[in-house]
Design a protein around this motif. Sequence first.
Motif, PDB file in Angstrom:
ATOM      1  N   UNK A 155       0.832  -1.189   0.000  1.00  0.00           N
ATOM      2  CA  UNK A 155       0.000   0.000   0.000  1.00  0.00           C
ATOM      3  C   UNK A 155       0.875   1.250   0.000  1.00  0.00           C
ATOM      4  N   UNK A 156       0.286   2.381  -0.464  1.00  0.00           N
ATOM      5  CA  UNK A 156       0.957   3.683  -0.482  1.00  0.00           C
ATOM      6  C   UNK A 156       0.204   4.638   0.426  1.00  0.00           C
ATOM      7  N   UNK A 157       0.995   5.500   1.076  1.00  0.00           N
ATOM      8  CA  UNK A 157       0.384   6.437   2.030  1.00  0.00           C
ATOM      9  C   UNK A 157       1.194   7.721   2.010  1.00  0.00           C
ATOM     10  N   UNK A 158       0.474   8.838   1.966  1.00  0.00           N
ATOM     11  CA  UNK A 158       1.119  10.152   1.952  1.00  0.00           C
ATOM     12  C   UNK A 158       0.741  10.893   3.223  1.00  0.00           C
ATOM     13  N   UNK A 159       1.775  11.422   3.912  1.00  0.00           N
ATOM     14  CA  UNK A 159       1.524  12.116   5.185  1.00  0.00           C
ATOM     15  C   UNK A 159       2.652  13.091   5.437  1.00  0.00           C
ATOM     16  N   UNK A 160       2.253  14.336   5.769  1.00  0.00           N
ATOM     17  CA  UNK A 160       3.236  15.347   6.133  1.00  0.00           C
ATOM     18  C   UNK A 160       4.252  15.639   5.047  1.00  0.00           C
ATOM     19  N   UNK A 161       3.832  15.619   3.812  1.00  0.00           N
ATOM     20  CA  UNK A 161       4.751  15.894   2.718  1.00  0.00           C
ATOM     21  C   UNK A 161       5.641  14.728   2.361  1.00  0.00           C
ATOM     22  N   UNK A 162       5.408  13.585   2.973  1.00  0.00           N
ATOM     23  CA  UNK A 162       6.204  12.398   2.678  1.00  0.00           C
ATOM     24  C   UNK A 162       5.314  11.351   2.044  1.00  0.00           C
ATOM     25  N   UNK A 163       5.907  10.542   1.214  1.00  0.00           N
ATOM     26  CA  UNK A 163       5.203   9.452   0.558  1.00  0.00           C
ATOM     27  C   UNK A 163       5.798   8.143   1.049  1.00  0.00           C
ATOM     28  N   UNK A 164       4.899   7.264   1.516  1.00  0.00           N
ATOM     29  CA  UNK A 164       5.350   5.997   2.085  1.00  0.00           C
ATOM     30  C   UNK A 164       4.765   4.857   1.264  1.00  0.00           C
TER      31      UNK A 164
END
Length: 460
Positions: free
Chosen positions: A118-127
Amino acid sequence: MSPARLSLTARMSLMFMFAVIAVLVVAGLSFNLLSQHHFEMLDRQALVEKLESTRHILNDARGDASLTEELPRLRALLGAHQDLAATILGADGGVLFSAPKTAEIPEAFRRAANGEIWDWQHGGHLYRGITAEIDVPDQPRPLTLMLMLDVTTHAHFFDTLRRWFWIGLTISALVSAALGWMVARGGLGPLRQVTALAASMSARSLQERIPLEPVPLELQQLVLSFNAMLARLEDAFRRLSNFSADIAHELRTPLSNLMTHTEVVLSRKRDIAAYEENLQANLEDLRRMARMIDDMLFLAKADNGLIVPQQTEVELAELVARLFDYYRLLAEERDIRLAVTGKGRVTGDRLMLERALSNLLSNALRYTPAGETIGVAIGQAGDSIALSVENPGDGIGAEHLDKLFDRFYRVDPARREGGPSNAGLGLAITRSIIEAHKGRIGCTSNAGLTGFHLELPRAR
């Protein structure tokens, strides 16, 4: 400006530019997709490797105490990758392990399917992460492992790549348009030469031709067609000039005669007989001018397709017999015999065909020596009826045969064939009549025998 009004150079430049843009866009999109797929495979491989290593460590743990002893090994394993974060949840959902401390992962990813990326974007970061269930010995329920990889640098790389791609695409489009313009302008040089020559065409420069040597192979057919057109125009203009000079000469002679006769008669008082003689001479010249004008009007109508023959069945043998009756006295005076063989029926205008054949017979009588025979042969040739008028006499040079049917054309320009009433239009009128009937006519001359051969559609 609408595309229809663009020059050929501009069109080719735009086509070249669009082709380069299309190739670069396809190449750029392909590279972008392949690069993203490659990075995704590397991220998946890294996550799967860490997952398997973590699974191996947890499989060695037995009980809570043993699990606590394995935590340093997990920190050493997962902490070696600075962009990697891991969280282990117990059966009750509590956090058993988290290194390093990261943002709270959404609940949806905690309940993701086993092994799902899965992909997750948080606080200007992409995980990019993976969720998996690990069975631990002596544990009633499996533990939940969540590995999360920070791929923000990948996103920055692709942003930079796209930005430079659009900058490069813009520069390439401008450069390709300039190169396309240069190539198109150089390649269309022969067309500009043709255009310049066509623009400079005048009655005095029709003899100019475009040389084929510097012309590309693709344009040689165009240049050949253009040169052939110039040759036809030159020939037509020369014939028109000669025709104008001939008609002026033909009209000047009777006009000069009229003026001379009139001036002589008016020079002093004369009796009625002198005036009548002068008027009679003037009448002959006026009749000649009237015949010439009628013939010219007939030819002008023929050139513009205004002659529409009547469609009646005509027996050529009967038509020739009637003309023989008309010319018999003249033939007998010159000791010339007339003979006709064969027969055939055609569809056409009787009066026009009679006029055409009359011109041929009159022409034959004019040049046939005494004691000879003029022969007319009629026969069928396929779907046509062939008719030939042949007479012995002096031959006609091969260079004159194709020009005999031109107006005012004479084999010997220094003299006038026939009598003073002959204006040199008979054969031209004959050809116009035959062509108006969808037929054709030609001339041959060899071995002291001259023949005019024509073909007309056979009556159905």
